[in-house]
Each structure stands twice: as structure tokens, then as C-alpha cells.
Write a protein that holds these residues in place. Structure first.
Motif: not given
Length: 642
Positions: A121-123, A147-149, A174-176, A183-184
């Protein structure tokens, strides 16, 4: 039935339930006003409409703000149905909320396949593939592969945000922080209780300041209900076994959720299945239906109750499926649960929550209360009762504790965090290391040398303490006045090695030192087997709760061989008073500061056409708002003395 610690009656104006031209209720409209915020924190009670508020904002970000995708994470699968496809246009909004069935990862399936679908989904470049729903666990596993980006231009919405923590062991926490920094992404955080039962802050203050806040309290929500007019709480103390007292606090005419005690608690009989059998026996003649997963219990009157057992693992899936599909009032009467049916659980007909055993997490109490405070045509009153072992203390100590806990719960329902912080113990290597906040440095303290001991120290200490306190040899040693060195250095390591046989001697010593550092043995004699005594100590964990100078205990009545508490009534004006009182002491102002700030408050109101808002993200406006509250408080105090 138990008597009430307090009762809250609401002046129903139905304001919170009415909708505007876009189909938004009051809270949802408040959230929508801040839809442009990159980071948005929504603090609102169950049934206030947080899930639909998220839909409105997320759709606006997709359609009007240039964001590409939306990812929603919920703590458990059962909560996922709150975010399923919803018709919004028929109520006035400009778009419907549509989520593809294959993107609902809260349905059944292996973790591996869900993580793979998350990554796809992300990609994905498919412009129609815009919304995905998953659990917190799936988000954690998927984040490790991204990756965060990869979250650029994505709306990340996290439901029940109090599961996130600034603690180093919190993967989502940590992820948040990392996603926010690198990232944006836009982040929408939703919670009904913005503090954790373990007192660990959700975010660092510098991160929290980045969020626009919408706070909507229980008072605001319940005041606008159409059917539910009052809510009450009560504490009943008993001696002996709770299974002998439960029939006196059960009211089978009410739709009820019973939470039995944790097996490590003093109230537990240590046999959860036998406890369920005894509860069913108190209700009547019980027969199990394998097709539905439901117990049919015939009372002496001949009335048949439908009871769901969520404690027994066998056939639990069938029971959960029945609960997921039920829709009518007569589909169910009672739920018996242990760790389930708390946060996010939706049974709007529930009107009575009976919780057995002390709960050391105020978050858990607030979440349980939320199960019965949803508006429904079958109820005008909701009740929460806590059945607890009688504390080994004087009546006045118990009354003081109950009054403090009642005030703390009231403050929590107003979305105020009142728990004192926990302490983290760390090794002191030099004299320049000083305690800061919740960190305490101890000379010679062994730091965890492996991930295994690190995980035990950070996550398993509560269960380990319970095992130590319930160990027969340790109890006998305490009662016999055995030297604490023997207990600390011989008996505690034996319990640790029994519970964690895979630990080496040095790892066992690391865990032992951290247990001792938390002063388990000093309080063991008071804690052993007595959930009621833990209840007393809970009353001492609240920050400045004594500054709310309200006595809510009216009298004490006999209950079993112990007693129950009755309180004075708390109505809507008292709730307002408590909120204002808390706000009035959040900031410390000297008289000189108040004199200086008053003209600035007047100028702010003149320029903006309103009073300064304490929920503003602008710290200057916040300070003016709290100064105004303090001035109002001083005026009231002056008028009372006049």
C-alpha cells in the motif's frame, strides 16, 4: 446494589449530538476547524465521534490539501469496525469515506501477510488506493521495513494514542517521533485519556508543542446526550472471596459488563475458569450453545439471560463473532471478561460496569467507564461499581483514599492527567550524574546487559513483583521478621530464576537489583494479597489532588462484613467548578504578574473578540487564559469571604 461514590446528572441540551450542515456533531466540528494542522491531537471520550472526526479531516487532507494516502492504526482488531466505509454525503459532507476490503487489515489473516500488504500500500502508485486500516502491531512490524521518508505526504492516524509512549521501549513512540522529524507526514492522534496508567508521558514536551489540540470532556459529551441523563460510581468493600459477595452487587435487569480480577491480584482466586463458573451459578441454571458461543442462563424467575464468556479461551472466537454481529437490544445481557471489552469496545446498550479488584491504572478505569456511558434509548442512567477487598486500615484512611480517587477520576474524565510519574533507576557512574525528572541514579546498580533483561526490567516488573509478593517463603519470611538481606539476596533470586529459568546468574542479579531499587520489600507486607491496600496507595499517586478542596463522601454503610461508600451528589455545576479549580492552579502567578497580565487580557479580548483560550497552541495566549482563570478564582474566594 452498591451505593454510589458520586452521581453526575447532566442538563441534556442534545448539543453534542446535533449535527451541522456538513453532518458534524459538536466535537467533530471543533476538530474540523483545525483540519489544516500538520499534527493534530484529539482528546475526547468514547462515543463522542472521534472516528468520524478523523474521516472528515482525512478526506479534506486527501482532497484539498494534497496528501496522498491515509493510514489508520488501532490497538486491536475489534476497533476496526469504527473506521469502515461510511456514507457521509447523505448528511451534508462533500465526500464519502470508502476503504477497500483488502485494505482493512483488522480482518483475520497472518501478521506476515498484513505487513506485506501494508508495504504494498505504501509503495503503490494507484491513485485510487488511498486508505488503509491496520492494528498498532502491524504498524510496528511494517515500520521496521520502511524509511521515515516513505511516510512523506501520508496522513498517519493513531487511535487510542495513550498506547504510545516516550519510553525508550515504545516502538510506536519512537516511530512517531522519528516520522515527525524526518518526513512530511501529517499525524492525527486520538485518545480518550491522555495519560498512561504507568504514568509514562506520551510525548516529550517539545514534541507535544507541535500539536494542535482539541479537548472535549466527558462533561461536554454527556451533557448533550438525548437518553443518558446521569452517571454514578460506587465502591463496595468485602471480606473473604469476591465470588461470595458478587450476587449482592449484580443487577441482572441491566445490560452488564463484568470484569473479573487479574490472576496476579489479591482479589483473584487464581482460577479464572472457576470464577466464571461461580458467576454463572449465581445467575442461574446455565447451558452453553456451541453454535453461538453464548451461555443461556435461566434465572429463578424463569427469565433467560444471554451471557458471553470472554475469559475462557475455547470457543472465544465464536463468542466474539456473535458479539461483532449482534445489533438488537435483546441479543445479549451480560459479558464476563478479564482483559477484553475495555478500550474501543462498542456495546452501546451496556449500562452497568462491575469491575472486581483494584486497578492500578486510571486509564483502565476511565476506559471501562466509557463502555457504559454511550447514549442509547434503553438507558437513562449508567453505573460503574468497583468491588474491592476491604483494606486493612482505619475507616478515615479509606474515606480519604476514596475521596482522592473519586476526585482523580473526575479530573480524568475532564481529560486532566493527575498521576504522579514513575521513576526509572539507572547506574550512577560519577558524582556529576544527578537525578532529572523521573530518572534516579544509583551507585553500583547493574544495567541490563542483554535484550532479555532489558525487556524484563522495562516491561515485566509488575508481573514479577506480583510473583515475589505471592511467594509463600517470602510471605513467611516477612511475617517472621527475617533479615531483609536474606530476602533480597536469597529468596528474591530464587523467584526470579523460577520465573525466568533462561537467565544467567549475572542477568538474574541485574533484575534483582532493579526489583530491590523499586523498594518492593518495604511495601510487601502491606501489599501481599490485599488489593484493597493497593487501592489505598493508589490514592497517594495523584499530583496535587488535595488542592481540590472538595469533600465528596457523605456516609459509610455496612456491606457484607465490610462497608460501602455513599457520596454527596455531583452535578454539572460542580463538574464545571472542578474543571475551573484545576485550571486555576496549573500556573503559579504572583500578584504582580496578575496585575501586569490583566490589561493584556483586556487587549487580547478587544483584538480577537473573545477571551484567550487555554487550549491554544500559542503559549502566550495559554498563559493569558490561565491568568484569567486564576483571577476569576481569586474573585470567587473574595466573594465567599465577604
Amino acid at each position: 446494589m452498591t451505593s454510589n461514590i458520586f452521581e453526575i446528572n447532566y442538563n441534556s441540551n442534545e448539543k453534542s449530538q446535533n449535527t451541522n450542515s456538513l453532518g458534524m456533531r459538536e466535537m467533530q466540528a471543533l476538530v474540523y476547524e483545525k483540519r489544516d494542522a500538520q499534527y493534530l491531537l484529539i482528546k475526547a471520550p468514547p462515543a463522542s465521534g472521534k472516528s468520524r472526526a478523523l474521516m472528515f479531516v482525512a478526506l479534506d487532507k486527501l482532497i484539498n490539501q494534497g496528501l496522498k494516502k491515509v493510514v489508520i492504526a488501532v490497538p486491536e482488531r475489534s476497533i476496526g469496525k469504527s473506521f469502515q466505509s461510511t456514507h457521509l454525503q447523505e448528511y451534508g459532507f462533500y465526500s464519502d469515506w470508502n476503504i477497500k476490503q483488502e485494505n482493512n487489515l483488522t480482518n483475520r489473516g497472518s501478521n506476515t501477510s498484513k505487513v506485506s500488504k501494508f508495504l504494498d500500500f505504501i509503495n503503490s502508485e494507484d491513485i485510487e488506493d488511498k486508505i488503509l486500516l491496520c492494528t498498532h502491531a502491524t504498524l510496528r512490524f511494517a515500520y521496521d521495513k520502511l524509511y521515515d521518508t516513505d511516510f512523506n505526504d501520508i496522513v498517519l492516524a493513531i487511535d487510542e494514542f495513550h498506547h504510545v509512549s516516550r519510553d525508550e521501549s515504545s516502538i510506536i513512540g519512537n516511530a512517531v517521533r522519528s516520522i515527525m522529524s524526518n518526513s512530511s507526514a501529517h499525524l492525527i492522534a486520538m485518545t480518550g485519556s491522555y495519560f498512561r496508567g504507568d504514568s509514562v508521558p506520551i510525548l516529550e514536551s517539545r514534541d507535544e508543542q507541535k500539536f494542535e489540540n482539541v479537548t472535549y470532556t466527558y462533561y461536554e459529551q454527556l451533557e448533550g446526550y438525548k437518553h443518558l441523563k446521569s452517571f454514578a460510581m460506587g465502591y463496595s468493600f468485602y471480606r473473604g472471596r469476591y465470588t461470595d459477595a458478587i450476587s449482592e452487587v449484580l443487577d441482572t435487569s441491566k445490560k452488564t459488563i463484568i470484569h473479573i480480577p487479574n490472576v496476579n491480584s489479591g482479589e483473584s482466586t487464581k482460577d479464572k475458569y472457576d470464577e466464571v463458573d461461580r458467576i454463572l451459578g449465581h445467575l442461574g441454571d446455565a447451558h452453553y450453545d456451541k453454535d453461538t458461543g453464548i451461555w443461556y442462563v435461566t434465572e429463578k424467575s424463569g427469565r433467560v439471560l444471554k451471557v458471553a464468556d470472554l475469559v475462557t479461551e475455547e470457543e472465544r472466537e465464536a463468542t466474539q463473532e456473535y458479539i461483532r454481529n449482534m445489533s438488537e437490544l435483546e441479543d445479549l445481557d451480560i459479558i464476563i471478561a478479564l482483559g477484553m471489552a475495555k478500550e474501543g469496545f462498542d456495546w452501546p446498550y451496556a449500562e452497568y460496569a462491575l469491575t472486581i479488584g483494584y486497578r492500578n491504572s486510571l486509564t483502565e478505569v476511565v476506559q471501562i467507564i466509557g463502555r457504559v456511558t454511550r447514549d442509547s434509548s434503553n438507558k437513562t442512567h449508567a453505573q460503574f461499581t468497583n468491588l474491592i477487598a476491604q483494606p486493612d486500615a482505619q475507616d478515615d484512611e479509606v474515606m480519604f483514599a476514596v475521596n482522592n480517587i473519586m476526585k482523580a477520576i473526575t479530573a480524568s474524565l475532564l481529560m486532566e492527567s493527575v498521576l504522579a510519574p514513575n521513576f526509572t533507576f539507572k547506574r550512577k557512574d560519577n558524582d556529576e550524574q544527578m537525578g532529572n525528572g523521573t530518572d534516579i541514579f544509583i551507585k553500583g546498580l547493574k544495567e541490563p546487559s542483554s535484550e532479555r533483561t532489558k525487556n524484563i526490567i522495562e516491561n515485566d516488573m509488575t508481573d514479577l513483583k506480583a510473583s515475589i509478593l505471592q511467594d509463600t517463603q517470602i510471605q513467611q519470611a516477612i511475617a517472621g521478621g527475617i533479615d531483609s538481606k536474606v530476602i533480597n539476596k536469597q529468596l528474591i533470586p530464587r523467584v526470579i530464576m523460577t520465573k525466568y529459568p533462561d537467565l544467567s546468574n549475572s542477568e538474574t542479579e541485574e533484575v534483582r537489583q532493579h526489583i530491590v531499587a523499586e523498594s518492593v520489600i518495604q511495601s510487601a507486607e502491606r501489599e501481599t494479597g490485599m488489593g484493597g491496600d493497593q487501592f489505598l496507595r493508589m490514592a497517594n499517586k495523584f499530583i496535587k489532588i488535595d488542592e481540590i478542596a472538595i469533600d465528596l463522601i457523605d456516609e459509610v454503610n455496612p456491606f457484607q462484613r465490610a462497608y460501602e461508600m455513599i457520596s454527596k451528589e455531583i452535578d454539572a455545576p460542580v463538574l464545571r467548578f472542578i474543571q475551573d479549580y484545576i485550571d486555576g492552579v496549573k500556573f503559579v502567578f504572583t500578584e504582580e504578574e496578575l496585575v501586569m497580565l490583566y490589561p493584556q487580557i483586556i487587549q487580547f479580548k478587544k483584538e480577537n473578540g473573545r477571551n484567550p483560550d487555554k487550549a491554544s497552541s500559542d503559549q502566550y495566549e495559554q498563559r493569558l487564559a490561565y491568568a484569567l482563570l486564576r483571577l476569576d478564582q481569586l474573585r470567587r474566594e473574595r466573594d465567599e469571604k465577604a
